[in-house]
Motif scaffolding. Structure first.
Motif, short mmCIF file in Angstrom:
data_model
loop_
_atom_site.label_atom_id
_atom_site.label_comp_id
_atom_site.label_asym_id
_atom_site.label_seq_id
_atom_site.Cartn_x
_atom_site.Cartn_y
_atom_site.Cartn_z
N TYR A 116 0.96 -1.23 0.21
CA TYR A 116 -0.29 0.09 0.02
C TYR A 116 0.87 1.16 0.23
CZ TYR A 116 -3.96 -3.03 1.12
OH TYR A 116 -4.94 -3.83 1.27
N ARG A 117 0.14 2.48 -0.12
CA ARG A 117 1.02 3.77 -0.17
C ARG A 117 0.41 4.45 0.97
NH1 ARG A 117 -0.36 8.95 -2.03
NH2 ARG A 117 1.55 10.10 -2.26
N PRO A 118 0.85 4.54 2.20
CA PRO A 118 0.40 5.32 3.38
C PRO A 118 0.75 6.65 3.28
CG PRO A 118 2.78 3.96 4.01
CD PRO A 118 2.36 3.71 2.29
N VAL A 119 0.02 7.63 3.77
CA VAL A 119 0.18 8.84 3.96
C VAL A 119 -0.14 9.21 5.29
CG1 VAL A 119 -0.63 11.26 3.32
CG2 VAL A 119 -0.41 9.54 1.61
N VAL A 120 0.58 10.18 5.85
CA VAL A 120 0.63 10.51 7.44
C VAL A 120 0.06 11.83 7.74
CG1 VAL A 120 1.93 10.70 9.62
CG2 VAL A 120 2.41 8.55 8.00
N ILE A 121 -0.69 11.87 8.75
CA ILE A 121 -1.06 13.31 9.22
C ILE A 121 -0.92 13.20 10.91
CG2 ILE A 121 -3.48 12.76 9.52
CD1 ILE A 121 -4.05 15.68 9.44
N ASP A 122 -0.15 13.99 11.23
CA ASP A 122 0.35 13.98 12.82
C ASP A 122 0.62 15.43 13.07
OD1 ASP A 122 1.75 13.46 15.34
OD2 ASP A 122 1.61 11.29 14.70
N ASN A 123 0.09 15.88 14.53
CA ASN A 123 0.43 17.07 14.67
C ASN A 123 1.93 17.14 15.61
OD1 ASN A 123 -0.11 16.13 17.37
ND2 ASN A 123 -2.02 17.31 17.68
N LEU A 124 2.51 16.05 15.73
CA LEU A 124 3.80 15.72 16.35
C LEU A 124 3.76 16.11 17.73
CD1 LEU A 124 6.05 16.84 13.41
CD2 LEU A 124 5.22 14.57 14.08
N SER A 125 2.68 16.30 18.49
CA SER A 125 2.48 16.35 19.83
C SER A 125 2.82 15.27 20.74
CB SER A 125 1.13 16.89 20.47
OG SER A 125 0.30 15.51 20.23
N THR A 126 3.01 14.09 20.18
CA THR A 126 3.71 12.97 20.81
C THR A 126 4.43 12.01 19.87
OG1 THR A 126 1.63 11.69 20.44
CG2 THR A 126 1.82 12.94 22.70
N GLY A 127 4.31 12.48 18.60
CA GLY A 127 4.82 11.58 17.61
C GLY A 127 6.19 12.26 17.17
N PHE A 128 6.83 11.58 16.17
CA PHE A 128 8.22 12.11 15.77
C PHE A 128 8.45 11.82 14.46
CE2 PHE A 128 8.22 10.17 20.05
CZ PHE A 128 9.04 11.09 20.70
N ARG A 129 9.18 12.96 13.64
CA ARG A 129 9.35 12.88 12.38
C ARG A 129 10.22 11.55 11.94
NH1 ARG A 129 8.23 17.55 9.88
NH2 ARG A 129 7.71 19.21 10.96
N PHE A 130 11.06 11.19 12.69
CA PHE A 130 12.02 10.10 12.59
C PHE A 130 11.18 8.78 12.36
CE2 PHE A 130 12.61 10.33 17.16
CZ PHE A 130 12.10 8.94 17.44
N ALA A 131 10.07 8.64 12.99
CA ALA A 131 9.24 7.44 13.17
C ALA A 131 8.47 7.33 11.62
CB ALA A 131 8.16 7.51 14.07
N VAL A 132 8.48 8.39 10.78
CA VAL A 132 7.78 8.15 9.40
C VAL A 132 8.93 7.76 8.50
CG1 VAL A 132 6.62 9.40 7.59
CG2 VAL A 132 6.16 10.08 10.31
N PRO A 133 8.87 6.90 7.79
CA PRO A 133 9.73 6.53 6.81
C PRO A 133 10.03 7.44 5.80
CG PRO A 133 8.29 4.39 7.23
CD PRO A 133 7.70 5.81 7.88
N GLY A 134 11.35 7.58 5.21
CA GLY A 134 11.55 8.38 3.76
C GLY A 134 10.83 7.91 2.93
N GLY A 135 10.10 9.09 2.28
CA GLY A 135 9.34 8.90 1.14
C GLY A 135 7.80 8.89 1.33
N VAL A 136 7.55 8.57 2.53
CA VAL A 136 6.11 8.68 2.99
C VAL A 136 5.63 10.00 3.33
CG1 VAL A 136 4.25 8.03 4.75
CG2 VAL A 136 6.10 6.43 3.93
N PRO A 137 4.80 10.63 2.62
CA PRO A 137 4.25 11.99 3.11
C PRO A 137 3.73 12.41 4.17
CG PRO A 137 3.45 11.24 0.83
CD PRO A 137 3.89 9.92 1.27
N LEU A 138 4.37 13.28 4.91
CA LEU A 138 4.07 13.40 6.37
C LEU A 138 3.16 15.08 6.24
CD1 LEU A 138 3.88 13.32 9.42
CD2 LEU A 138 6.22 14.15 9.35
N TYR A 139 2.02 15.17 6.59
CA TYR A 139 1.27 16.43 6.92
C TYR A 139 1.44 16.76 8.37
CZ TYR A 139 -0.47 16.02 1.75
OH TYR A 139 -0.48 15.90 0.66
N GLU A 140 1.96 17.58 8.71
CA GLU A 140 2.00 18.36 10.24
C GLU A 140 0.86 18.94 10.29
OE1 GLU A 140 4.66 20.51 13.57
OE2 GLU A 140 5.66 20.11 11.50
N GLY A 141 -0.08 18.66 11.06
CA GLY A 141 -1.40 18.96 11.20
C GLY A 141 -2.44 18.28 12.22
#
Length: 342
Positions: free
Chosen positions: A31-56
């Motif tokens: 599959y192709r995952p896309v992430v939305i996370d406000n990073l209040s308890t998450g971490f950028r390094f936890a999202v694999p390279g190439g996976v879109p990360l929307y900080e929001g």
């Protein structure tokens, strides 16, 4: 709808503990995952390279609408939320806001965009203090804390919305999630986390002075709370299989307990950490925490009968070993980040 290599799944809270493992499981399954996370308890390094990360924030319906359109999202896995039971007792409004009101906003945006499938990260805390030794999906749901109520309310919202709109859903009620990706690609990274195995493995590696045992007078064999621990990678794999079941039959929604059907007490877990890590943990006996039941053990029979889920890591020592490897890896990540900051 059948899976294709380009099927896109939005993972809310995908920079967090369980969400990041779901991202890995989705990738591993094509599959192709896309992430939305406000990073209040998450971490950028936890999202694999190439996976879109929307900080929001998942309550930002305009942002969600843009993500749904730009990324051609077909389904949602919803992990974003607050998860600490004692905090929910002390600050219930935070939990009804983060877990219930924001889930309503997410579901509303999904309906508006025509998203057909949602998998929701629920919890065994919706059962409260059950009257049975092993909890199945028909066990009455009687939460004893705001965390459990906040999740149960979202379950009800999904059921009502699915009855009114062309959407089906999967509700997965987690028991105690632990461990880390066997390849050490992700793990539990939250500072000050309250999960027992996380706390104990930190203590085993010297990051904490010891482990507090909250309550020794429960109605259990050794007086400490008994929980059913499930490896996070087995849990993530279950999410992918449930998504495939939802896509295969859009008229059907699914609710499953996620555990192994075997409970371990706090003291048994600490003994296992001692054994696996080759240490002797300092144990501090403390009063009970608010909102903790004596025992919570799953009956995962429905999950195993409904999808081809075969746990790969259903061994407490393996769960702890993977958690220990991740703790060492996390220390390296944090050292590298600190060096880069300087």
């Amino acid at each position: 709808m059948s899976k294709t290599k380009t099927t896109t799944v939005l993972v809310t809270g995908g920079a967090g503990y369980i969400g990041s493992h779901a991202v890995l499981a989705l990738q591993d399954a094509g599959y192709r995952p896309v992430v939305i996370d406000n990073l209040s308890t998450g971490f950028r390094f936890a999202v694999p390279g190439g996976v879109p990360l929307y900080e929001g924030d998942i309550a930002d319906e305009a942002l969600l609408a843009r993500i749904f359109a730009d990324e051609d999202v077909a389904a949602i896995m919803h992990f974003a939320g607050s998860i600490i039971v004692p905090e929910s007792v002390a600050d219930p409004l935070k939990y009804y806001h983060n877990n219930t009101a924001k889930s309503r906003a997410l579901i509303a945006a999904a309906v508006a965009a025509g998203i057909a499938h949602i998998i929701f990260s629920s919890t065994a805390a919706t059962y409260g203090i059950p009257d049975v030794a092993a909890v199945n999906e028909h066990t009455p749901q009687r939460p004893i804390n705001p965390y459990g109520w906040s999740k149960l309310m979202t379950e009800q919202m999904l059921a009502d919305v699915a009855a009114a709109h062309p959407l089906n859903y999967g509700v997965l009620r987690y028991f105690n999630v632990a461990g880390a990706d066997p390849q050490a690609r992700s793990g539990q990274s939250t500072a000050g986390a309250t999960h027992l195995i996380k706390v104990a493995t930190e203590a085993a590696l010297g990051a904490r002075s010891g482990v507090s045992v909250f309550g020794t007078d429960y109605a259990t064999p050794d007086g400490t709370g008994v929980r059913d621990y499930i490896h996070v990678s087995d849990l993530a794999a279950a999410h992918v299989l449930v998504l495939e079941a939802l896509m295969a039959d859009p008229a059907r929604s699914l609710t499953f307990n996620c555990g192994y059907g075997r409970g371990f007490s706090v003291l048994e877990v600490l003994d296992a950490v001692d054994r696996v890590a080759g240490v002797t943990l300092a144990r501090r006996m403390e009063p009970r925490r608010a909102g903790d039941p004596d025992s919570l053990i799953s009956d995962p029979a429905r999950l195993m009968a409904s999808v081809p889920w075969q746990p790969q890591f259903a061994d407490l020592d393996v769960i702890i070993a993977h958690a220990l490897v991740w703790e060492r890896r996390l220390a390296e990540i944090r050292q590298a980040e600190a060096a880069e900051a300087n």
